[in-house]
Design an enzyme around this catalytic site. Structure first.
Site, PDB file in Angstrom:
ATOM      1  N   LYS A   1       8.007 -18.691   4.235  1.00 40.49           N
ATOM      2  CA  LYS A   1       9.203 -18.104   3.630  1.00 40.49           C
ATOM      3  C   LYS A   1      10.449 -18.949   3.893  1.00 40.49           C
ATOM      4  CE  LYS A   1       8.016 -14.333   1.422  1.00 40.49           C
ATOM      5  NZ  LYS A   1       8.334 -14.160  -0.013  1.00 40.49           N
TER       6      LYS A   1
ATOM      7  N   ARG B   1      10.773  -2.155  14.809  1.00 40.48           N
ATOM      8  CA  ARG B   1      11.173  -2.790  13.559  1.00 40.48           C
ATOM      9  C   ARG B   1      12.246  -1.975  12.843  1.00 40.48           C
ATOM     10  NH1 ARG B   1       8.744  -6.293  15.572  1.00 40.48           N
ATOM     11  NH2 ARG B   1       7.003  -7.540  14.778  1.00 40.48           N
TER      12      ARG B   1
ATOM     13  N   PHE C   1      14.025  -6.741   5.602  1.00 36.55           N
ATOM     14  CA  PHE C   1      13.334  -6.376   6.830  1.00 36.55           C
ATOM     15  C   PHE C   1      12.200  -5.422   6.420  1.00 36.55           C
ATOM     16  CE2 PHE C   1      17.004  -8.389   8.334  1.00 36.55           C
ATOM     17  CZ  PHE C   1      16.941  -8.585   9.711  1.00 36.55           C
ATOM     18  N   ASN C   2      11.511  -4.833   7.366  1.00 36.90           N
ATOM     19  CA  ASN C   2      10.370  -3.980   7.025  1.00 36.90           C
ATOM     20  C   ASN C   2      10.812  -2.809   6.159  1.00 36.90           C
ATOM     21  OD1 ASN C   2       9.658  -5.480   9.540  1.00 36.90           O
ATOM     22  ND2 ASN C   2       7.704  -4.447   9.230  1.00 36.90           N
TER      23      ASN C   2
ATOM     24  N   LEU D   1       9.156 -11.743  -6.642  1.00 34.87           N
ATOM     25  CA  LEU D   1       8.561 -10.953  -5.566  1.00 34.87           C
ATOM     26  C   LEU D   1       7.192 -11.469  -5.150  1.00 34.87           C
ATOM     27  CD1 LEU D   1       9.259  -7.326  -6.913  1.00 34.87           C
ATOM     28  CD2 LEU D   1      10.675  -8.660  -5.334  1.00 34.87           C
ATOM     29  N   ALA D   2       6.487 -12.140  -6.039  1.00 35.16           N
ATOM     30  CA  ALA D   2       5.103 -12.526  -5.787  1.00 35.16           C
ATOM     31  C   ALA D   2       4.985 -13.381  -4.531  1.00 35.16           C
ATOM     32  CB  ALA D   2       4.544 -13.286  -6.989  1.00 35.16           C
ATOM     33  N   ALA D   3       4.085 -12.983  -3.649  1.00 34.73           N
ATOM     34  CA  ALA D   3       3.913 -13.713  -2.388  1.00 34.73           C
ATOM     35  C   ALA D   3       2.683 -13.189  -1.663  1.00 34.73           C
ATOM     36  CB  ALA D   3       5.140 -13.527  -1.486  1.00 34.73           C
TER      37      ALA D   3
ATOM     38  N   TYR E   1       3.319 -17.081   7.872  1.00 32.80           N
ATOM     39  CA  TYR E   1       4.033 -16.320   6.849  1.00 32.80           C
ATOM     40  C   TYR E   1       5.533 -16.633   6.915  1.00 32.80           C
ATOM     41  CZ  TYR E   1       6.382 -12.402   4.598  1.00 32.80           C
ATOM     42  OH  TYR E   1       7.226 -11.629   3.821  1.00 32.80           O
TER      43      TYR E   1
ATOM     44  N   LEU F   1       0.902 -18.467 -10.357  1.00 31.30           N
ATOM     45  CA  LEU F   1       2.247 -19.011 -10.153  1.00 31.30           C
ATOM     46  C   LEU F   1       2.275 -20.533 -10.223  1.00 31.30           C
ATOM     47  CD1 LEU F   1       4.029 -17.059  -7.265  1.00 31.30           C
ATOM     48  CD2 LEU F   1       4.906 -17.460  -9.576  1.00 31.30           C
TER      49      LEU F   1
END
Length: 298
Positions: free
Chosen positions: A138, A196, A160-161, A66-68, A134, A45
């Site tokens: 973000k 969650r 969310f999850n 989406l890459a993270a 994390y 990236l």
């Protein structure tokens, strides 16, 4: 000609499901990722020049980022910022440098930016209060994206999850399901006093698909189901689904510092933007995963 979508993280868990949904919708999907897959190219990236050349060759109508580094307990804090923050800046630079004008750039942030919010369910106007690297990375990514709102038609999603078959076992739900499916007698978990908002990955990618082709830009939107499930509820559901019990051992090494205890959001804005999306309840999600891992049918 079909519209083209460029997806970062295309070979990852979410990327594979998203690709299937977009292709089923008649879209042509290209992207970058670390694994193999149709239309997947390998590119760091942060290699903006190479990324620019790839985007220039694809000429996408839509971009999904989406890459993270997505695992909260990842052991290299600097990687969160190199990938999640600087990698996002590199992507946005590459889009502009390639001279493409996408209809929409959809960026995946995270509900973890809210931290231990006092207001529940969490709406998009709740102030962020990240509690780990994390979440901090973000939120920093979101701040960078806002600097590009005038240049690109962007939308920030805060999922969310969510879970589903194929998610890595270092995430809570697949870890629990795979332990029950494998027939072991015990499982080691961290803090079990957390709850969650858990959705199906298919619910998530349908939300992404609708947001991508919808008209909303320069917005932030939660992707969630609106209900919190506790670890105890997940374990009880799996006992019912599998017909067997499992001993839970709390491992202090797996207990995270500054743990977010309860996290669930309001899907009201999402529904305003894209309409109602059918969502299975947690037990149905777990049962489908269990069936895939065991080959069983109910």
């Amino acid at each position: 000609m079909s519209k083209r979508v460029f997806v970062t993280g295309l070979s990852g868990f979410t990327g594979r499901y998203l690709r299937d949904a977009l292709v089923a919708d008649g879209l042509e999907v290209h992207g970058i990722g670390q694994g193999a897959g149709e239309g997947v190219r390998h590119c760091d990236l942060n290699d903006t020049d190479s990324l620019t050349r790839i985007i220039d060759a694809v000429r996408p109508d839509y971009v999904v980022h989406l890459a993270a580094i997505a695992y909260v307990a990842h052991d290299d804090p600097l990687e969160f910022y190199r990938v999640n923050v600087l990698g996002t800046e590199s992507l946005l630079k590459a889009i502009v440098a390639a001279g493409v004008s996408p209809t929409k750039v959809l960026l995946a942030s995270s509900a973890n930016v809210y931290g231990n919010a006092e207001q529940l369910p969490i709406t998009e106007d709740v102030p962020p209060a990240p509690t780990n690297h994390y979440a901090n990375s973000k939120l920093a990514m979101e701040m960078i994206c806002r600097n590009w709102f005038a240049k690109l038609p962007m939308l920030i999603a805060r999922p969310f999850n969510y879970t589903g078959y194929g998610q890595a076992e270092n995430f809570l739900v697949p870890k629990i399901v795979k332990h029950f499916a494998s027939g072991v007698s015990a499982i080691r978990l961290g803090n079990i006093d957390v709850s969650r908002d858990i959705s199906d990955v298919l619910y998530l990618v349908e939300a992404y698909r609708r947001l991508l082709v919808g008209s909303a830009v320069s917005e932030t939107v939660n992707i969630c189901g609106g209900r919190a499930y506790s670890v105890a509820e997940i374990l009880d559901a799996m006992r019912d689904i599998s017909g067997r019990d499992i001993h839970v051992e709390v491992d202090p090494a797996l207990v995270r510092g500054a743990e977010v205890i309860r996290l669930y959001g309001s899907p009201a804005k999402l529904r305003r933007l894209v309409g109602d999306i059918p969502a299975p309840d947690l037990r149905d999600i777990l049962a489908r995963m269990y069936d895939r891992y065991t080959g069983a049918t109910h």
